[in-house]
Design a protein around this motif. Structure first.
Motif, mmCIF file in Angstrom:
data_model
loop_
_atom_site.group_PDB
_atom_site.id
_atom_site.type_symbol
_atom_site.label_atom_id
_atom_site.label_comp_id
_atom_site.label_asym_id
_atom_site.label_seq_id
_atom_site.Cartn_x
_atom_site.Cartn_y
_atom_site.Cartn_z
ATOM 1 N N ARG A 18 14.831 -0.168 -11.732
ATOM 2 C CA ARG A 18 15.016 0.848 -10.692
ATOM 3 C C ARG A 18 16.458 0.854 -10.191
ATOM 4 N NH1 ARG A 18 10.131 2.794 -8.845
ATOM 5 N NH2 ARG A 18 8.309 1.613 -9.571
ATOM 6 N N GLU A 19 17.008 -0.319 -9.970
ATOM 7 C CA GLU A 19 18.391 -0.384 -9.496
ATOM 8 C C GLU A 19 19.336 0.204 -10.535
ATOM 9 O OE1 GLU A 19 21.338 -3.526 -7.242
ATOM 10 O OE2 GLU A 19 19.831 -4.328 -8.608
ATOM 11 N N CYS A 20 19.072 -0.055 -11.809
ATOM 12 C CA CYS A 20 19.887 0.508 -12.873
ATOM 13 C C CYS A 20 19.832 2.037 -12.853
ATOM 14 C CB CYS A 20 19.411 -0.025 -14.224
ATOM 15 S SG CYS A 20 20.220 0.725 -15.645
ATOM 16 N N LEU A 21 18.639 2.582 -12.828
ATOM 17 C CA LEU A 21 18.486 4.038 -12.861
ATOM 18 C C LEU A 21 19.055 4.688 -11.607
ATOM 19 C CD1 LEU A 21 14.881 4.301 -14.351
ATOM 20 C CD2 LEU A 21 17.056 4.633 -15.536
ATOM 21 N N ASP A 22 18.809 4.091 -10.453
ATOM 22 C CA ASP A 22 19.363 4.644 -9.209
ATOM 23 C C ASP A 22 20.889 4.652 -9.246
ATOM 24 O OD1 ASP A 22 16.840 5.046 -8.176
ATOM 25 O OD2 ASP A 22 16.818 3.184 -7.011
ATOM 26 N N SER A 23 21.471 3.612 -9.834
ATOM 27 C CA SER A 23 22.931 3.526 -9.861
ATOM 28 C C SER A 23 23.542 4.622 -10.726
ATOM 29 C CB SER A 23 23.363 2.153 -10.383
ATOM 30 O OG SER A 23 23.198 2.041 -11.792
ATOM 31 N N ILE A 35 18.478 8.736 -21.322
ATOM 32 C CA ILE A 35 17.440 8.514 -22.329
ATOM 33 C C ILE A 35 16.904 7.104 -22.083
ATOM 34 C CG2 ILE A 35 16.850 8.565 -24.771
ATOM 35 C CD1 ILE A 35 18.113 11.144 -23.778
ATOM 36 N N GLY A 36 15.730 7.019 -21.500
ATOM 37 C CA GLY A 36 15.127 5.725 -21.201
ATOM 38 C C GLY A 36 14.205 5.298 -22.325
ATOM 39 N N VAL A 37 14.554 4.226 -23.008
ATOM 40 C CA VAL A 37 13.782 3.779 -24.175
ATOM 41 C C VAL A 37 12.963 2.546 -23.795
ATOM 42 C CG1 VAL A 37 13.873 3.076 -26.590
ATOM 43 C CG2 VAL A 37 15.620 4.628 -25.675
ATOM 44 N N ASP A 38 11.665 2.747 -23.679
ATOM 45 C CA ASP A 38 10.747 1.639 -23.434
ATOM 46 C C ASP A 38 10.466 0.971 -24.774
ATOM 47 O OD1 ASP A 38 8.663 -0.078 -22.869
ATOM 48 O OD2 ASP A 38 7.173 1.519 -22.613
ATOM 49 N N ASP A 39 11.061 -0.198 -24.975
ATOM 50 C CA ASP A 39 10.954 -0.890 -26.255
ATOM 51 C C ASP A 39 9.648 -1.681 -26.323
ATOM 52 O OD1 ASP A 39 11.608 -1.831 -28.743
ATOM 53 O OD2 ASP A 39 13.052 -3.333 -28.030
ATOM 54 N N ALA A 40 8.520 -0.940 -26.144
ATOM 55 C CA ALA A 40 7.185 -1.562 -26.142
ATOM 56 C C ALA A 40 7.159 -2.726 -25.175
ATOM 57 C CB ALA A 40 6.784 -1.987 -27.546
ATOM 58 N N GLU A 47 6.440 2.677 -17.383
ATOM 59 C CA GLU A 47 5.922 3.460 -16.256
ATOM 60 C C GLU A 47 7.039 3.856 -15.287
ATOM 61 O OE1 GLU A 47 4.445 0.951 -17.613
ATOM 62 O OE2 GLU A 47 2.533 1.819 -18.235
ATOM 63 N N ILE A 48 8.031 2.992 -15.144
ATOM 64 C CA ILE A 48 9.155 3.319 -14.271
ATOM 65 C C ILE A 48 9.937 4.493 -14.839
ATOM 66 C CG2 ILE A 48 11.344 2.459 -13.350
ATOM 67 C CD1 ILE A 48 10.032 -0.313 -13.219
ATOM 68 N N PHE A 49 10.183 4.499 -16.145
ATOM 69 C CA PHE A 49 10.853 5.650 -16.759
ATOM 70 C C PHE A 49 10.055 6.929 -16.521
ATOM 71 C CE2 PHE A 49 13.014 2.718 -19.986
ATOM 72 C CZ PHE A 49 14.263 2.864 -19.403
ATOM 73 N N THR A 50 8.736 6.853 -16.711
ATOM 74 C CA THR A 50 7.892 8.033 -16.512
ATOM 75 C C THR A 50 7.940 8.510 -15.071
ATOM 76 O OG1 THR A 50 6.407 7.287 -18.283
ATOM 77 C CG2 THR A 50 5.547 8.915 -16.721
ATOM 78 N N GLU A 51 7.925 7.579 -14.145
ATOM 79 C CA GLU A 51 7.992 7.912 -12.722
ATOM 80 C C GLU A 51 9.297 8.631 -12.398
ATOM 81 O OE1 GLU A 51 9.032 5.418 -8.704
ATOM 82 O OE2 GLU A 51 7.677 4.466 -10.148
ATOM 83 N N TYR A 52 10.404 8.132 -12.900
ATOM 84 C CA TYR A 52 11.699 8.767 -12.625
ATOM 85 C C TYR A 52 11.791 10.131 -13.302
ATOM 86 C CZ TYR A 52 13.986 4.987 -10.079
ATOM 87 O OH TYR A 52 14.348 4.088 -9.114
ATOM 88 N N ALA A 53 11.247 10.253 -14.509
ATOM 89 C CA ALA A 53 11.288 11.536 -15.210
ATOM 90 C C ALA A 53 10.500 12.598 -14.468
ATOM 91 C CB ALA A 53 10.738 11.362 -16.623
ATOM 92 N N ALA A 54 9.427 12.191 -13.766
ATOM 93 C CA ALA A 54 8.599 13.140 -13.041
ATOM 94 C C ALA A 54 9.353 13.776 -11.870
ATOM 95 C CB ALA A 54 7.330 12.458 -12.541
ATOM 96 N N ASP A 56 12.996 13.699 -11.712
ATOM 97 C CA ASP A 56 14.373 14.045 -12.048
ATOM 98 C C ASP A 56 14.412 14.526 -13.493
ATOM 99 O OD1 ASP A 56 17.137 14.110 -12.681
ATOM 100 O OD2 ASP A 56 17.557 12.645 -11.114
ATOM 101 N N PRO A 57 14.682 15.820 -13.721
ATOM 102 C CA PRO A 57 14.642 16.368 -15.088
ATOM 103 C C PRO A 57 15.731 15.808 -15.992
ATOM 104 C CG PRO A 57 15.523 17.990 -13.533
ATOM 105 C CD PRO A 57 15.002 16.842 -12.712
ATOM 106 N N ARG A 58 16.684 15.084 -15.445
ATOM 107 C CA ARG A 58 17.733 14.502 -16.286
ATOM 108 C C ARG A 58 17.255 13.251 -17.018
ATOM 109 N NH1 ARG A 58 22.321 13.533 -11.962
ATOM 110 N NH2 ARG A 58 20.448 12.836 -10.823
ATOM 111 N N VAL A 59 16.091 12.736 -16.650
ATOM 112 C CA VAL A 59 15.562 11.515 -17.258
ATOM 113 C C VAL A 59 14.573 11.881 -18.364
ATOM 114 C CG1 VAL A 59 14.331 9.357 -16.877
ATOM 115 C CG2 VAL A 59 15.860 10.261 -15.105
ATOM 116 N N HIS A 60 14.797 11.344 -19.555
ATOM 117 C CA HIS A 60 13.946 11.631 -20.705
ATOM 118 C C HIS A 60 13.402 10.310 -21.251
ATOM 119 C CE1 HIS A 60 15.759 15.578 -20.448
ATOM 120 N NE2 HIS A 60 16.955 15.030 -20.557
#
Length: 742
Positions: A18-23, A35-40, A47-54, A56-60
C-alpha cells in the motif's frame, strides 16, 4: 501516450505494498500507469492490487497462477506497459514524495534511453544510508546525456532495476529482458547501460530502498546465492555477441563482477560457512575465465588484496584475512560495550533489591523443566481478565482441559478476576515461577523484557485491536506519539512471538510491516468478538438489565481513544447537549480509554441519563448494551461493527491526529457510518437521524465486509486447536476459503 509505466511485481509484500502504491499514485503528476503483477503471492498482495484498481483507473492488476519469480514477473509487466518509459519499482520500496515531476521534466527535456535516479537505503530502524552517488559523481553529473564509454564510472552506481527509468522502445529494440533466478538485475542493468546511446543521471533521491528486517532475499541464507554467477555469465556472453562495440568496457565490467562476487561472499546473511569455500572457488574460476587480456583497474588497499587472493585461488589466506578483520571489529565493539556497562553495573550493584533477588529466582526456575500443561495468560499490562486472552482461556478450558491456565494480574486488580480462574500476582515468586516454566504464554501486549523465550515454549500474541493509528516500527516516523519508545527492545520482544493473531487481512498486512519477525500469522478473526457474533437477544437484555438500562431506552456509547501526543486531552463533547437531542428515553454511556483515570463520576442535571462505564471490566457488555457507538479513532469501531449496528465517527481533530500520531488509512474516506467533524455536526447527525441514513448503512456494510468477515464466533476455537492442540492448518478453513493463514 502515457509517459511512465510503473511495473510493480509483488510476492509476500502485503505489509508494504500500500505504501508503495500510494507513493506512486499520490505524486503531483498524473501521466502514468501502474502494472501491478501479483506473482502468485500467497498473501493478499493480489487483493490489494484489485482494491486499488477499483478506485483508480491508472492501476492495471495482473494475477499469475504460478509463481514466476521477480525477473519473469517484470517481463510480464513490461509486455503490458504502454508508457514511453518503464520504471520497475519493487513492491516493498516506495518513492519520495514530490519526486516524479522532476523525473518527468528530465525525461521530456533530454529523452534518455536510461535515466538513473538517486536513492537511499531506508532501514527498519528509521535510519537512512545515502547511496554512492556523491562518491561516483563528486561533481554534479549535469543534465547532458552521455554514453557509458564516456563515463564508465556510472557502472559503480547500484545495479538494480528500480533506480533507473528506461525507454520502452529501447528495451524492445535491443531485446533486453530480465532473466529468471536471483540477482536478475545484473543481466538487465549492465547490458542496458552498455547498449544505451543516451544515459542520464538525476542526482535527486527518488526511491526509498527498504532494508527489511526479515523476508528479503539479501537477508536469506542458502545456495541460491550461487545464481549470481549465471547472471554475470549472461552479461559476458552478451558482450561477446556485441563484440567490438563494447570491448573497451570489458575491464570495468570485469571489475564490477569481482566486486559483486566479493560483496555477496562477504555478507554473513547470505552464504553459510560450509558453502563459502565453494563460492570462493567459483569466483576464482570466473576470474580466470573472464579476465580481460589487457588487465583491469585493480582497486587499492584491502580490496586490492582480496582481488589478488582471488586471482591466486588462495581461499585459506582469504578466509584468515577476513577472520582477522572481524576479530578486530569485535574487539573494538567489546571495548565500547564494556565502557558503557561499567557505570550501569556499578549502579545495579549499589541498588540490589528484592526485585533483583526475584530475578535471580526467575533465572533459577528457567533451569527447571518446562511444565507441559501450564499456560500463562495476561492482558493490558496485567490489568486483569480481559480481551482476546480471556476468550482463548475460556475456549481452552473446554477444548483442551489438560491445559492449566493461570492468569497474571496486578495486586490492585485481583478483585476483578472471575471466580474459579487461577491467578498469580505480578511481582511475587509465583509470578516469576509461572513465567519461567510455562509452555504457553498468551498476551495481548508484550511480556516484560526480562522474560526469556525458552526452547519448547510457545508465545501467542493476540493483539487488542485492528489498527487505525500506526504501530510498532512505523511509529518511528511519528516520534511525537512514540513516547520515547525503545524500538530495539520492542523488536527483542517481538522476536519471542511464535504466533500473531489477526482479525482481518488489513491487520495482517499492518502487523507484518510494524512487527517484522519470524512468527506465524493466524488470520482467524478476534477471539474476543466471538461473544458479539453469537450474542442472542436474551443476552443483550440481560446485560442491559445489569447496567440498569430499560428495554425501551435508546443507548449511545461514547468511547474515544487515547492521544499519546496530547496527555490529558479530551475531545470537545458536551453530554448534556447530546442528551437534549437524544431525548428523555435515552441513555448515554461514557467510557474513557484504559490509559485514563476511571474513577470519574457523572455530574450535572443529566446524571440520571449519563452512566460513566470507564471502570466496567468487560467492554463487550457495553457493546451489547449500546444501540449506537460514537467513537473517534478507537479500534472499538471494528469490534462493534460485528453487531451490525450504527456507528458514528466523531473526529474533531482528524488532521492534527493523522499528522502527529499517523494513521494507516483515511478513516473519513472509508468510515463505518456517519461522520461528524465537530460537535454541532455530531448533534445534527442525531437530530436528522443521519446515523441511520442509507449512506451510513452502505458505509457500514462496506466496512464490515473489509474488517469483520472472519468474526464468525469461532475464532477462539481456531486459536486453541492450532496453538494448544497442534492441529494442522488444514483442519480449519484456509485463508482463501475463510479465516486461517498459517
Amino acid at each position: 501516450m502515457t509517459l511512465i509505466s510503473f511495473v510493480v511485481p509483488a510476492f509476500r509484500v502485503q505489509g508494504y505494498l500500500r505504501e508503495c502504491l500510494d507513493s506512486i499514485l499520490d505524486q503531483p503528476f498524473a501521466d502514468l500507469e501502474v502494472i501491478g503483477v501479483d506473482d502468485a503471492s500467497p498473501d493478499d498482495s493480489g487483493e490489494i492490487f484489485t482494491e486499488y484498481a477499483a478506485r483508480d483507473p491508472r492501476v492495471h492488476p495482473v494475477r499469475l497462477t504460478e509463481n514466476a519469480g521477480l525477473g519473469p514477473a517484470r517481463n510480464i509487466g513490461l509486455d503490458r506497459a504502454v508508457g514511453e518509459y518503464v520504471w520497475f519499482v519493487d513492491g516493498d520500496d516506495w518513492l519520495v514524495t514530490g519526486c516524479l515531476p522532476h523525473v518527468a521534466d528530465r525525461l521530456v527535456a533530454t529523452r534518455p534511453d536510461v535515466l538513473i535516479v538517486d536513492h537511499v537505503r531506508a532501514h527498519w530502524n528509521n535510519t537512512a544510508t545515502r547511496s554512492a552517488m556523491r562518491d561516483v559523481f563528486p561533481e554534479p553529473p549535469g543534465e547532458e546525456a552521455f554514453r557509458l564509454r564516456d563515463r564508465p564510472e556510472t557502472m559503480c552506481l547500484l545495479h538494480t532495476a528500480w533506480n533507473r527509468v528506461v525507454r520502452r522502445e529501447f528495451l524492445v529494440d535491443r531485446g533486453l529482458r530480465f532473466a529468471p533466478g536471483w540477482y536478475e538485475d545484473v543481466s538487465f542493468s549492465y547490458p542496458a547501460l552498455m547498449a544505451a546511446d543516451r544515459i542520464g543521471v538525476l542526482d535527486r533521491v527518488c526511491v526509498n530502498y527498504r532494508q527489511r528486517r526479515t523476508g528479503a532475499i539479501t537477508r536469506t541464507r542458502g545456495d541460491r546465492h550461487f545464481e549470481v554467477f549465471a547472471q554475470w555469465h549472461r552479461v559476458f556472453r552478451l558482450m561477446d555477441r556485441w563484440g567490438p562495440a563494447v570491448a573497451e568496457l570489458r575491464p570495468a565490467v570485469f571489475e564490477r563482477m569481482i566486486w559483486h562476487y566479493l560483496t555477496v561472499l562477504g555478507n554473513c546473511d547470505r552464504i553459510v560457512p560450509e558453502l563459502r569455500p565453494a563460492f570462493f572457488a567459483q569466483i576464482h574460476a570466473d576470474f580466470n575465465r573472464f579476465r580481460p587480456p589487457g588487465g583491469y583497474p585493480v582497486p587499492g588497499g584491502v580490496e586490492g588484496v582480496k582481488h589478488r587472493l582471488v586471482a591466486a585461488g588462495r581461499w585459506r589466506t582469504f578466509s584468515a584475512l577476513r577472520g582477522a578483520n572481524q576479530a578486530g571489529d569485535a574487539a573494538r565493539r567489546s571495548v565500547r560495550q564494556a565502557r558503557r556497562r561499567v557505570l550501569p553495573v556499578a549502579r545495579r550493584t549499589a541498588r540490589r533489591s528484592r526485585d533483583a533477588l526475584l530475578r535471580e529466582y526467575y533465572r533459577a526456575e528457567l533451569r527447571r523443566p518446562i511444565d507441559p500443561t501450564l499456560a500463562v495468560y495476561a492482558a493490558y499490562w496485567y490489568r486483569g481478565y480481559a480481551c482476546n486472552p480471556a476468550a482463548v482461556y475460556a475456549a481452552a478450558r473446554q477444548l483442551a482441559p489438560h491445559v492449566r491456565g493461570v492468569w497474571i494480574v496486578r495486586r490492585d486488580r485481583v478483585g476483578t478476576v472471575p471466580p474459579g480462574v487461577e491467578y498469580v500476582v505480578a511481582g511475587t515468586p509465583a509470578y516469576y515461577r509461572a513465567l519461567a516454566r510455562a509452555r504457553w504464554l498468551v498476551n495481548n501486549v508484550n511480556f516484560p523484557d526480562f522474560v526469556r523465550k525458552r526452547p519448547g515454549s510457545v508465545h501467542l500474541q493476540t493483539h487488542h485491536g485492528t489498527p487505525i493509528k500506526v504501530m510498532g516500527l512505523d511509529q518511528q516516523r511519528y516520534p511525537v506519539g512514540a513516547m520515547r519508545m525503545d524500538f530495539a527492545r520492542l523488536l527483542h520482544r517481538v522476536d519471542r512471538w511464535d504466533y500473531s493473531v489477526s482479525s482481518n487481512s488489513f491487520s495482517t498486512q499492518m502487523w507484518e510491516r510494524a512487527y517484522p519477525a519470524a512468527y506465524t500469522t493466524l488470520e482467524i478473526g478476534y477471539p474476543r468478538n466471538d461473544r458479539l457474533a453469537l450474542a442472542t437477544p436474551d443476552e443483550v437484555q440481560k446485560v442491559r438489565a445489569e447496567l440498569g438500562i430499560d428495554p425501551d431506552e435508546r443507548v449511545v456509547l461514547y468511547a474515544p481513544t487515547h492521544r499519546e501526543h496530547l496527555p490529558g486531552w479530551r475531545p470537545p463533547f458536551d453530554p448534556d447537549r447530546l442528551l437534549d437531542v437524544l431525548g428523555p428515553a435515552s441513555r448515554l454511556l461514557m467510557r474513557s480509554h484504559y490509559f485514563h483515570d476511571r474513577d470519574r463520576r457523572p455530574r450535572g442535571p443529566t446524571a440520571a441519563q449519563l452512566l460513566d462505564v470507564s471502570s466496567h471490566d468487560r467492554v463487550e457488555d457495553l457493546y451489547l448494551a449500546a444501540d449506537v457507538l460514537v467513537t473517534d479513532y478507537s479500534s472499538a469501531m471494528f469490534d462493534y461493527a460485528v453487531l451490525d449496528r450504527p456507528i458514528i465517527v466523531y473526529a474533531p481533530d482528524w488532521e492534527a491526529y493523522r499528522v502527529a500520531r499517523g494513521v494507516y488509512f483515511d478513516l473519513l474516506a472509508e468510515p463505518p457510518g456517519a461522520v461528524a467533524r465537530d460537535f454541532p455536526e455530531l448533534l445534527e447527525v442525531f437530530r436528522s437521524d443521519a446515523v441511520r441514513s442509507t449512506a451510513a448503512e452502505q458505509a457500514r456494510q462496506c466496512f464490515r465486509a473489509r474488517f469483520c468477515a472472519l468474526d464468525d464466533g469461532h475464532a477462539a476455537e481456531r486459536v486453541v486447536r492450532r496453538v494448544f492442540l497442534d492441529e494442522p492448518a488444514e483442519s480449519v478453513p484456509s485463508h482463501r476459503d475463510g479465516p486461517m493463514r498459517a
